[in-house]
Design a protein around this motif. Structure first.
Motif, PDB file in Angstrom:
ATOM      1  N   GLU A  84       0.853  -1.182   0.000  1.00 34.54           N
ATOM      2  CA  GLU A  84       0.000   0.000   0.000  1.00 34.54           C
ATOM      3  C   GLU A  84       0.890   1.235   0.000  1.00 34.54           C
ATOM      4  O   GLU A  84       1.803   1.338   0.825  1.00 34.54           O
ATOM      5  CB  GLU A  84      -0.906   0.002   1.227  1.00 34.54           C
ATOM      6  N   VAL A  85       0.641   2.141  -0.939  1.00 36.00           N
ATOM      7  CA  VAL A  85       1.437   3.354  -1.070  1.00 36.00           C
ATOM      8  C   VAL A  85       0.562   4.553  -0.740  1.00 36.00           C
ATOM      9  O   VAL A  85      -0.585   4.618  -1.157  1.00 36.00           O
ATOM     10  CB  VAL A  85       1.987   3.500  -2.512  1.00 36.00           C
ATOM     11  N   LYS A  86       1.137   5.485   0.004  1.00 36.44           N
ATOM     12  CA  LYS A  86       0.441   6.748   0.221  1.00 36.44           C
ATOM     13  C   LYS A  86       1.424   7.893   0.004  1.00 36.44           C
ATOM     14  O   LYS A  86       2.633   7.740   0.186  1.00 36.44           O
ATOM     15  CB  LYS A  86      -0.206   6.823   1.597  1.00 36.44           C
ATOM     16  N   VAL A  87       0.873   9.027  -0.382  1.00 34.36           N
ATOM     17  CA  VAL A  87       1.665  10.238  -0.524  1.00 34.36           C
ATOM     18  C   VAL A  87       1.614  10.962   0.812  1.00 34.36           C
ATOM     19  O   VAL A  87       0.531  11.194   1.361  1.00 34.36           O
ATOM     20  CB  VAL A  87       1.121  11.123  -1.670  1.00 34.36           C
ATOM     21  N   GLY A  88       2.777  11.254   1.353  1.00 31.79           N
ATOM     22  CA  GLY A  88       2.842  11.943   2.631  1.00 31.79           C
ATOM     23  C   GLY A  88       4.270  12.107   3.087  1.00 31.79           C
ATOM     24  O   GLY A  88       5.217  11.743   2.389  1.00 31.79           O
ATOM     25  N   ASP A  89       4.428  12.622   4.288  1.00 33.85           N
ATOM     26  CA  ASP A  89       5.729  12.880   4.880  1.00 33.85           C
ATOM     27  C   ASP A  89       6.154  11.667   5.706  1.00 33.85           C
ATOM     28  O   ASP A  89       5.666  11.449   6.810  1.00 33.85           O
ATOM     29  CB  ASP A  89       5.639  14.140   5.744  1.00 33.85           C
ATOM     30  N   GLY A  90       7.077  10.895   5.166  1.00 34.53           N
ATOM     31  CA  GLY A  90       7.517   9.668   5.811  1.00 34.53           C
ATOM     32  C   GLY A  90       8.306   9.859   7.091  1.00 34.53           C
ATOM     33  O   GLY A  90       8.456   8.909   7.866  1.00 34.53           O
ATOM     34  N   TYR A  91       8.803  11.061   7.339  1.00 34.78           N
ATOM     35  CA  TYR A  91       9.533  11.318   8.575  1.00 34.78           C
ATOM     36  C   TYR A  91       8.681  10.921   9.782  1.00 34.78           C
ATOM     37  O   TYR A  91       9.207  10.441  10.789  1.00 34.78           O
ATOM     38  CB  TYR A  91       9.914  12.797   8.667  1.00 34.78           C
ATOM     39  N   TYR A  92       7.374  11.124   9.660  1.00 37.59           N
ATOM     40  CA  TYR A  92       6.459  10.830  10.767  1.00 37.59           C
ATOM     41  C   TYR A  92       5.895   9.412  10.717  1.00 37.59           C
ATOM     42  O   TYR A  92       5.064   9.047  11.547  1.00 37.59           O
ATOM     43  CB  TYR A  92       5.331  11.866  10.791  1.00 37.59           C
ATOM     44  N   GLY A  93       6.355   8.612   9.754  1.00 34.02           N
ATOM     45  CA  GLY A  93       5.908   7.228   9.660  1.00 34.02           C
ATOM     46  C   GLY A  93       4.457   7.105   9.254  1.00 34.02           C
ATOM     47  O   GLY A  93       3.895   7.984   8.602  1.00 34.02           O
ATOM     48  N   TRP A  94       3.845   5.993   9.660  1.00 37.02           N
ATOM     49  CA  TRP A  94       2.447   5.703   9.342  1.00 37.02           C
ATOM     50  C   TRP A  94       1.820   5.109  10.596  1.00 37.02           C
ATOM     51  O   TRP A  94       1.622   3.899  10.708  1.00 37.02           O
ATOM     52  CB  TRP A  94       2.380   4.742   8.175  1.00 37.02           C
ATOM     53  N   PRO A  95       1.531   5.955  11.600  1.00 31.53           N
ATOM     54  CA  PRO A  95       1.081   5.472  12.908  1.00 31.53           C
ATOM     55  C   PRO A  95      -0.123   4.532  12.870  1.00 31.53           C
ATOM     56  O   PRO A  95      -0.230   3.638  13.702  1.00 31.53           O
ATOM     57  CB  PRO A  95       0.736   6.751  13.675  1.00 31.53           C
ATOM     58  N   ALA A  96      -1.013   4.719  11.911  1.00 36.60           N
ATOM     59  CA  ALA A  96      -2.222   3.892  11.845  1.00 36.60           C
ATOM     60  C   ALA A  96      -1.908   2.413  11.643  1.00 36.60           C
ATOM     61  O   ALA A  96      -2.730   1.554  11.982  1.00 36.60           O
ATOM     62  CB  ALA A  96      -3.144   4.385  10.733  1.00 36.60           C
ATOM     63  N   HIS A  97      -0.743   2.094  11.101  1.00 34.99           N
ATOM     64  CA  HIS A  97      -0.396   0.691  10.825  1.00 34.99           C
ATOM     65  C   HIS A  97       0.761   0.186  11.691  1.00 34.99           C
ATOM     66  O   HIS A  97       1.215  -0.933  11.507  1.00 34.99           O
ATOM     67  CB  HIS A  97      -0.079   0.513   9.343  1.00 34.99           C
ATOM     68  N   ALA A  98       1.231   1.021  12.604  1.00 34.46           N
ATOM     69  CA  ALA A  98       2.321   0.634  13.504  1.00 34.46           C
ATOM     70  C   ALA A  98       1.787  -0.335  14.563  1.00 34.46           C
ATOM     71  O   ALA A  98       0.577  -0.355  14.810  1.00 34.46           O
ATOM     72  CB  ALA A  98       2.910   1.878  14.155  1.00 34.46           C
ATOM     73  N   PRO A  99       2.630  -1.126  15.159  1.00 35.86           N
ATOM     74  CA  PRO A  99       4.084  -1.145  15.027  1.00 35.86           C
ATOM     75  C   PRO A  99       4.541  -1.945  13.807  1.00 35.86           C
ATOM     76  O   PRO A  99       3.837  -2.833  13.328  1.00 35.86           O
ATOM     77  CB  PRO A  99       4.539  -1.826  16.324  1.00 35.86           C
ATOM     78  N   PHE A 100       5.754  -1.626  13.348  1.00 36.59           N
ATOM     79  CA  PHE A 100       6.338  -2.280  12.181  1.00 36.59           C
ATOM     80  C   PHE A 100       7.477  -3.193  12.612  1.00 36.59           C
ATOM     81  O   PHE A 100       8.312  -2.816  13.421  1.00 36.59           O
ATOM     82  CB  PHE A 100       6.854  -1.231  11.187  1.00 36.59           C
ATOM     83  N   ASP A 101       7.503  -4.382  12.028  1.00 36.82           N
ATOM     84  CA  ASP A 101       8.579  -5.341  12.313  1.00 36.82           C
ATOM     85  C   ASP A 101       9.877  -4.905  11.650  1.00 36.82           C
ATOM     86  O   ASP A 101      10.964  -5.236  12.124  1.00 36.82           O
ATOM     87  CB  ASP A 101       8.179  -6.734  11.827  1.00 36.82           C
ATOM     88  N   GLY A 102       9.750  -4.179  10.554  1.00 32.56           N
ATOM     89  CA  GLY A 102      10.915  -3.662   9.851  1.00 32.56           C
ATOM     90  C   GLY A 102      10.596  -2.314   9.241  1.00 32.56           C
ATOM     91  O   GLY A 102       9.463  -2.073   8.826  1.00 32.56           O
ATOM     92  N   ILE A 103      11.585  -1.438   9.213  1.00 39.43           N
ATOM     93  CA  ILE A 103      11.447  -0.132   8.575  1.00 39.43           C
ATOM     94  C   ILE A 103      12.683   0.090   7.708  1.00 39.43           C
ATOM     95  O   ILE A 103      13.811  -0.088   8.173  1.00 39.43           O
ATOM     96  CB  ILE A 103      11.311   1.012   9.600  1.00 39.43           C
ATOM     97  N   VAL A 104      12.440   0.459   6.450  1.00 36.14           N
ATOM     98  CA  VAL A 104      13.516   0.787   5.513  1.00 36.14           C
ATOM     99  C   VAL A 104      13.338   2.242   5.109  1.00 36.14           C
ATOM    100  O   VAL A 104      12.284   2.619   4.586  1.00 36.14           O
ATOM    101  CB  VAL A 104      13.457  -0.117   4.259  1.00 36.14           C
ATOM    102  N   VAL A 105      14.359   3.052   5.352  1.00 36.10           N
ATOM    103  CA  VAL A 105      14.331   4.456   4.954  1.00 36.10           C
ATOM    104  C   VAL A 105      15.280   4.597   3.767  1.00 36.10           C
ATOM    105  O   VAL A 105      16.461   4.277   3.875  1.00 36.10           O
ATOM    106  CB  VAL A 105      14.756   5.388   6.110  1.00 36.10           C
ATOM    107  N   THR A 106      14.758   5.072   2.645  1.00 37.39           N
ATOM    108  CA  THR A 106      15.533   5.091   1.409  1.00 37.39           C
ATOM    109  C   THR A 106      16.034   6.483   1.033  1.00 37.39           C
ATOM    110  O   THR A 106      16.300   6.754  -0.137  1.00 37.39           O
ATOM    111  CB  THR A 106      14.715   4.485   0.251  1.00 37.39           C
ATOM    112  N   ALA A 107      16.170   7.355   2.027  1.00 39.44           N
ATOM    113  CA  ALA A 107      16.746   8.679   1.833  1.00 39.44           C
ATOM    114  C   ALA A 107      17.485   9.039   3.121  1.00 39.44           C
ATOM    115  O   ALA A 107      17.126   8.571   4.200  1.00 39.44           O
ATOM    116  CB  ALA A 107      15.652   9.710   1.532  1.00 39.44           C
ATOM    117  N   ALA A 108      18.517   9.858   2.996  1.00 40.40           N
ATOM    118  CA  ALA A 108      19.370  10.159   4.146  1.00 40.40           C
ATOM    119  C   ALA A 108      18.751  11.212   5.057  1.00 40.40           C
ATOM    120  O   ALA A 108      18.394  12.297   4.611  1.00 40.40           O
ATOM    121  CB  ALA A 108      20.734  10.637   3.674  1.00 40.40           C
ATOM    122  N   ALA A 109      18.664  10.864   6.319  1.00 39.89           N
ATOM    123  CA  ALA A 109      18.177  11.782   7.347  1.00 39.89           C
ATOM    124  C   ALA A 109      19.366  12.394   8.075  1.00 39.89           C
ATOM    125  O   ALA A 109      20.436  11.785   8.141  1.00 39.89           O
ATOM    126  CB  ALA A 109      17.290  11.031   8.337  1.00 39.89           C
TER     127      ALA A 109
END
Length: 165
Positions: free
Chosen positions: A80-105
């Motif tokens: 499932e893809v959504k347009v939004g600010d990934g810095y804040y994650g996707w709380p509605a579907h948390a917790p996540f077993d894995g998270i991959v961030v594909t841009a440098a913070a």
């Protein structure tokens, strides 16, 4: 095996890095994964057969919409893809077993650490844009404590939005 431009100043990561990041989060058949930075949808497509569900967030509307259409057309039904600010994650579907961030913070985003499940793993490139960055592995232990490991130098486009500037 190198990054390629996908438009809007973004790149698709080199296949080696996509494979490494996928391996590092150790995703399994029952796992729920968050990807921050959908881009072309390549990383989500790689994660899809390994996980129960992949949620992916893209801040650039045109890229997110194209990736969502491409993934649907290719029948990646558990993405499932959504347009939004990934810095804040996707709380509605948390917790996540894995998270991959594909841009440098500039730092490990606290909202993503909060959304990581106990026993979960996150990989995130950390460092200044267009300077030395390091791929970091973040693990949340069963007691909720966090460990981090610096793995290798990498070069990613900057994470946009949120407090990631």
């Amino acid at each position: 095996d190198r990054p390629l431009p996908i438009g809007y100043g973004q790149t698709i990561s080199q296949p080696f890095i996509v494979a490494l990041m996928t391996d590092l989060i150790n995703v399994g058949p029952g796992d729920v994964v968050l990807e921050v930075g959908t881009g072309s949808g390549y990383q989500a497509a790689v994660l899809s057969p390994r996980a129960a569900k992949v949620y992916s967030i893209e801040i650039i509307p045109e890229l997110g919409e194209r990736a969502a259409a491409r993934l649907a057309e290719l029948r990646y039904g558990n993405v499932e893809v959504k347009v939004g600010d990934g810095y804040y994650g996707w709380p509605a579907h948390a917790p996540f077993d894995g998270i991959v961030v594909t841009a440098a913070a500039s730092h490990i985003p606290p909202p993503l650490v909060e959304q990581l499940a106990k026993g979960g793993r996150m990989v995130v490139p950390v460092g200044a844009p267009f300077a030395t960055q390091f791929l970091m592995l973040v693990e949340k232990r069963q007691d909720g404590s966090i460990t981090t490991r610096q793995l290798l130098p990498v070069g990613f486009v900057p994470l946009r939005g949120g407090g990631a500037r």
